[in-house]
Enzyme design. Structure first.
Site, PDB file in Angstrom:
ATOM      1  N   ASN A 197       0.869  -1.176   0.000  1.00 40.02           N
ATOM      2  CA  ASN A 197       0.000   0.000   0.000  1.00 40.02           C
ATOM      3  C   ASN A 197       0.908   1.229   0.000  1.00 40.02           C
ATOM      4  OD1 ASN A 197      -1.782   2.049   0.465  1.00 40.02           O
ATOM      5  ND2 ASN A 197      -2.441   1.339   2.502  1.00 40.02           N
ATOM      6  N   LYS A 245       0.102   4.231  -0.315  1.00 40.48           N
ATOM      7  CA  LYS A 245      -0.556   5.404   0.279  1.00 40.48           C
ATOM      8  C   LYS A 245      -0.382   6.634  -0.624  1.00 40.48           C
ATOM      9  CE  LYS A 245      -0.183   3.188   4.732  1.00 40.48           C
ATOM     10  NZ  LYS A 245      -0.023   3.275   6.166  1.00 40.48           N
ATOM     11  N   HIS A 265      -9.481   1.163   5.051  1.00 45.43           N
ATOM     12  CA  HIS A 265      -8.189   1.370   5.719  1.00 45.43           C
ATOM     13  C   HIS A 265      -8.372   2.310   6.906  1.00 45.43           C
ATOM     14  CE1 HIS A 265      -4.073   2.527   6.484  1.00 45.43           C
ATOM     15  NE2 HIS A 265      -3.715   1.426   5.835  1.00 45.43           N
ATOM     16  N   GLU A 274      -6.659   4.678   7.975  1.00 47.05           N
ATOM     17  CA  GLU A 274      -6.435   6.110   7.715  1.00 47.05           C
ATOM     18  C   GLU A 274      -7.695   6.751   7.150  1.00 47.05           C
ATOM     19  OE1 GLU A 274      -2.873   5.403   5.500  1.00 47.05           O
ATOM     20  OE2 GLU A 274      -1.876   4.923   7.379  1.00 47.05           O
ATOM     21  N   GLU A 320      -5.211  -4.824  10.737  1.00 45.17           N
ATOM     22  CA  GLU A 320      -4.225  -3.762  10.887  1.00 45.17           C
ATOM     23  C   GLU A 320      -4.520  -2.984  12.169  1.00 45.17           C
ATOM     24  OE1 GLU A 320      -2.316  -2.702   6.801  1.00 45.17           O
ATOM     25  OE2 GLU A 320      -3.965  -1.338   7.201  1.00 45.17           O
ATOM     26  N   GLY A 350       2.538   2.539  10.796  1.00 45.17           N
ATOM     27  CA  GLY A 350       3.467   3.657  10.633  1.00 45.17           C
ATOM     28  C   GLY A 350       4.194   4.054  11.907  1.00 45.17           C
ATOM     29  N   SER A 406       3.594  -1.857  10.428  1.00 48.02           N
ATOM     30  CA  SER A 406       5.041  -1.888  10.656  1.00 48.02           C
ATOM     31  C   SER A 406       5.694  -3.219  10.295  1.00 48.02           C
ATOM     32  CB  SER A 406       5.358  -1.505  12.107  1.00 48.02           C
ATOM     33  OG  SER A 406       4.929  -0.182  12.373  1.00 48.02           O
TER      34      SER A 406
HETATM   35  P1  13P Z   1       3.098   0.561   7.698  1.00 43.87           P
HETATM   36  O1  13P Z   1       3.624  -0.746   7.128  1.00 43.87           O
HETATM   37  O2  13P Z   1       3.798   1.761   7.189  1.00 43.87           O
HETATM   38  O3  13P Z   1       2.990   0.493   9.181  1.00 43.87           O
HETATM   39  O4  13P Z   1       1.590   0.710   7.141  1.00 43.87           O
HETATM   40  C1  13P Z   1       0.734  -0.363   7.231  1.00 43.87           C
HETATM   41  C2  13P Z   1      -0.482  -0.066   6.468  1.00 43.87           C
HETATM   42  O5  13P Z   1      -1.240   0.822   6.810  1.00 43.87           O
HETATM   43  C3  13P Z   1      -0.730  -0.846   5.251  1.00 43.87           C
HETATM   44  O6  13P Z   1      -2.003  -0.627   4.756  1.00 43.87           O
END
Ligand code: 13P
Length: 265
Positions: free
Chosen positions: A18, A20, A104, A106, A176, A182, A222
């Site tokens: 992803n 982003k 997601h 976010e 997640e 992150g 992560s």
């Molecule tokens: P990170 O791997 O940067 O923690 O992000 C995970 C994520 O949100 C994947 O969709």
């Protein structure tokens, strides 16, 4: 309820990147080309790249002819029309997507998407022959209050409301935990396994043993080359949804290699 494990072997290791809101078109093409090249010899895993909308077309062309698949990061629930700024499932199919990330954290936390919206997006994806990668997971506060499993169940129930069994069988679920995204702090393998096992059990209760045993459940939060093997060793971890570490081809391909090493055929 326990899930019979003899079908576990049918689950193909699955790794999605992803990206982003990162990568210009030129950067996305370069990264997709590097991943395609270094993953050329890797067999036995489903690899999906989810660039931003603006780079989907060029990434689709770059990965053409390889086994790598394309995914979008979001979808709108209507098929078309006056919805300024939104992207429909048919437009995603048109640009070459097979997958789409839905729900997601976010989008839940920052944009304010709720379970009702996510349910409509899951249905829109399925209606357009896109395979949803449905994300769910608890916040730190929910975990600290002991509400992790309650939250997972609520999110799963709401997202899959009125989705028929055949369609549910097409959905990839990504656990997640919000506090792991992150932050550099991943869920421990035991924490991931507890959540994944619980999700599989919920699927078994509602949709039957067969569906649950075949369901692909990813971990995200992560994930790095350093923790991929220990997470992959857990029985119910079938793959990863990778954020930060998918922005670099070396770390992303290493994660794929680790997954195949542990769970590949
Ligand atoms: P990170 O791997 O940067 O923690 O992000 C995970 C994520 O949100 C994947 O969709």
């Amino acid at each position: 309820m326990e899930v019979k494990e003899e079908k576990a072997g049918l689950r193909v290791p699955f790794i999605a990147g992803n990206w982003k809101m990162n990568k210009t078109i030129a950067e996305a093409k370069k990264l997709a080309a590097e991943i395609t090249k270094s993953a050329f010899n890797l067999e036995g895993a489903e690899i999906v790249l989810c660039p931003p909308f603006t780079a989907l077309y060029e990434v689709a062309k770059t990965i053409e002819g390889s086994s790598i698949q394309l995914g979008a990061q979001d979808i709108f629930w209507e098929n078309g029309g006056a919805f300024t700024g939104e992207i429909s499932g048919s437009l995603l199919r048109d640009v070459g997507c097979q997958y789409v990330i839905v729900g997601h954290s976010e989008r839940r936390q920052i944009i304010g998407e709720n379970d009702w919206i996510i349910n409509r997006k899951v249905k829109a994806a399925l209606r357009n022959q896109l395979l949803p990668i449905l994300c769910l997971g608890e916040t730190l506060e929910e975990r600290q209050k002991g509400l992790t499993l309650t939250r997972i169940k609520a999110q799963l129930d709401e997202a899959l409301k009125d989705v028929n069994q055949d369609d549910v069988s097409k959905i990839i679920i990504a656990y997640e935990p919000v506090w792991a995204i992150g932050t550099g702090v991943n869920a421990t393998p035991a924490q991931a396994q507890e959540a994944h096992h619980y999700i599989r059990m919920l699927l078994a209760e509602k949709y039957g043993q067969e569906l649950a045993a075949c369901a692909i459940i990813l971990y995200g939060g992560s994930v790095k080359p350093e923790n991929a093997s220990s997470l992959a060793k857990e029985a119910d971890v079938d793959g990863f949804l990778v954020g930060g570490a998918s922005l670099d081809h070396v770390s992303f391909v290493k994660i794929i290699e680790k997954m195949i090493e542990v769970k590949g055929k």
